[in-house]
Design an enzyme around this catalytic site. Sequence first.
Site, PDB file in Angstrom:
ATOM      1  N   ALA A 326       0.830  -1.203   0.000  1.00 47.19           N
ATOM      2  CA  ALA A 326       0.000   0.000   0.000  1.00 47.19           C
ATOM      3  C   ALA A 326       0.864   1.253   0.000  1.00 47.19           C
ATOM      4  CB  ALA A 326      -0.921   0.000   1.214  1.00 47.19           C
ATOM      5  N   PRO A 327       0.466   2.285  -0.720  1.00 49.02           N
ATOM      6  CA  PRO A 327       1.223   3.544  -0.718  1.00 49.02           C
ATOM      7  C   PRO A 327       1.255   4.164   0.674  1.00 49.02           C
ATOM      8  CG  PRO A 327      -0.403   3.505  -2.496  1.00 49.02           C
ATOM      9  CD  PRO A 327      -0.692   2.340  -1.619  1.00 49.02           C
ATOM     10  N   GLY A 328       2.297   4.953   0.935  1.00 50.48           N
ATOM     11  CA  GLY A 328       2.414   5.619   2.227  1.00 50.48           C
ATOM     12  C   GLY A 328       3.588   5.089   3.029  1.00 50.48           C
ATOM     13  N   ILE A 329       3.757   5.657   4.222  1.00 49.43           N
ATOM     14  CA  ILE A 329       4.844   5.241   5.113  1.00 49.43           C
ATOM     15  C   ILE A 329       4.541   3.858   5.660  1.00 49.43           C
ATOM     16  CG2 ILE A 329       6.097   5.801   7.229  1.00 49.43           C
ATOM     17  CD1 ILE A 329       5.360   8.743   6.728  1.00 49.43           C
ATOM     18  N   LYS A 330       5.478   2.957   5.576  1.00 53.86           N
ATOM     19  CA  LYS A 330       5.265   1.590   6.050  1.00 53.86           C
ATOM     20  C   LYS A 330       5.132   1.561   7.564  1.00 53.86           C
ATOM     21  CE  LYS A 330       7.694  -0.581   2.181  1.00 53.86           C
ATOM     22  NZ  LYS A 330       8.824  -1.440   1.760  1.00 53.86           N
ATOM     23  N   MET A 332       5.217  -0.040  11.469  1.00 53.67           N
ATOM     24  CA  MET A 332       6.202  -0.796  12.240  1.00 53.67           C
ATOM     25  C   MET A 332       5.680  -2.166  12.665  1.00 53.67           C
ATOM     26  SD  MET A 332       7.919   2.073  14.713  1.00 53.67           S
ATOM     27  CE  MET A 332       8.652   3.573  14.040  1.00 53.67           C
ATOM     28  N   LYS A 347      -4.399  -5.751   6.193  1.00 54.11           N
ATOM     29  CA  LYS A 347      -3.394  -5.472   7.214  1.00 54.11           C
ATOM     30  C   LYS A 347      -3.010  -6.773   7.916  1.00 54.11           C
ATOM     31  CE  LYS A 347      -4.110  -1.565   9.496  1.00 54.11           C
ATOM     32  NZ  LYS A 347      -4.762  -0.470  10.277  1.00 54.11           N
ATOM     33  N   ASP A 382     -13.975   0.824  11.063  1.00 52.35           N
ATOM     34  CA  ASP A 382     -14.302  -0.556  11.407  1.00 52.35           C
ATOM     35  C   ASP A 382     -13.373  -1.485  10.642  1.00 52.35           C
ATOM     36  OD1 ASP A 382     -15.592  -2.692  12.554  1.00 52.35           O
ATOM     37  OD2 ASP A 382     -17.310  -2.654  11.181  1.00 52.35           O
TER      38      ASP A 382
END
Length: 592
Positions: A326-330, A332, A347, A382
């Site tokens: 997914a795009p964005g900051i990975k 932790m 997720k 949700d």
Amino acid sequence: MFPTQLTDSRAFEIAQALLGGFDRHYRLFRATSAEAKARFERGDWQGQQRAQALRIEFYDTRVAEAVERLEERFSASTLPMAVWQQVKLHYIGLLTNHHQPELAETFFNSVCTRILHHAYFHNAFIFVRPAISTEYIENDEPAATPTYRAYYPTPDTLRETLARVLTNFQLDGEFADLRRDVERVLAAVLARLGDFRWRANFQLQVLSSLFYRNKGAYVVGKLINGFSETPFALPILRNEDDGRYVIDAALFGEDDLLALFSFARAYFLVDMEVPSAYVQFLRSLMPRKPRSEIYSALGLQKQGKNLFYRDFLSHLRHSSDKFRIAPGIKGMVMLVFDLPSWPFVFKVIKDFYPPQKDTTREGIQAKYLLVKAHDRVGRMADTLEYTRVAFPRHRFEDELIAELKHFCPSLLEESGDDLVIRHLYIERRMVPLNIYLQEATPEQLERAVVEYGNAIKDLVAANIFPGDMLWKNFGVTRHGKVVFYDYDEIEYLTDCNFRRVPAPRNEEDEMSGEVWWPVGPRDVFPETFGPFLLGNPQVREAFMRHHADLLDAGFWQAHKARILAGHVHDVFPYDPSRRFAVTPRRDVEHPG
């Protein structure tokens, strides 16, 4: 696949026991929903919240009871497959005149997969597609309440009809001023309809149960005139001072209803004999909302999960793009991937975390369960939790496969052409707020910063401290609403200790780049949020103008004290400008 004859007497008894287990579940589910009326009437807001949370556990409890009963009576897990083939056929027969057949089929799936220990996608004896139609189901018993009531006013009787709509719910108690409220609703209806011609079929159709959530009860229906249908909802509140009722607003149109039934809000408590009929009616109000989300909004989240999975499989058959990181900051603790053509993200909890993340897989799962059971006040997305989900391996980009094998090897399983993920969450895809701010115009930036602060304040009202308040942990919906979606550090507000940074004792303390004062495990220092959040001058200016109080420990302490004193805040899904002039006292400045 299925036998031509039903020859094993145990099969019918198992089918009966299975349906008996479901009927017990729905009887208890419905009783909890029906009791919401009495809790609303006496202003038992904490009881209402407890009921909303406990009801989520009902389904798994009843499934476990059914599994135990079938093992004790029939040694169900040792029976040959031929018996289970007959069980399903008998079960279909028992559902012919049932009022909740689609829910009963999902219950059968849940019990069957636990007993047979087969993966959902490989089990030949579950309801992959519905076997019983839910069209036109209605309770024909003489004393039964219809799914909805139809009212046929004339131009001269519309006022009286609106009053009858409200009083037909037979709330125990009085309205503070029913005539005033009816006049307000009437004015809102006429303003919405504008300069219209009254058609012969003019009518109001209103669902027979109120929709209870938090401190509100909602009338839900539609106004029909000619070929035009206008969805509406009327929120009823209970005056905290004298217990009398008041209509707080009049909501119209699909967008208002979508906000009311948002995926970021707690499930409603609704008394329904035929849930599929409620879903069909609600879809006529919100045609853009999938049936899976409507079932979930009604508290039937297992049915929602089942329908969502069917929709997902259908989408896979009719698409060819690939799953990607997914795009964005990975994250932790979470590996997040998506399918560009599908508006959700997947997720997966990683097997290991960096040192600063002192957590466990069990701890993270507990946080997600907390959010599922909590009032999400329109600010927490949700999630759908699944186990043993099979994906076509060829649909995964190589980079994603490598990430999964590196971070989540314990959750992966290769099965022929499938890649099986043993546990994952699925969540509505949003634009990460940090990315949105980078691309926003000055006006969009300010609006998003205001929404970010409002989101945090709504979470505070719901007794939630998000923990990690970085922009990347919030998303922007298609309607511009800011929603929190990263739950691994979430805490109850009342479990946190909000402190001010102590004054330095000497020059060495003042010049130190390290924390020199003692810090407990749940100590929070709001004034330290600034350096992490406000590096962008435009963001800082907007934030300080609208939400500087979030950097003050006193703000957090005051809300914590009120919640500990037993106060339940109310956050409603419409803008304050939509509220009528005279209403019960409200405590939240930024309703969701």
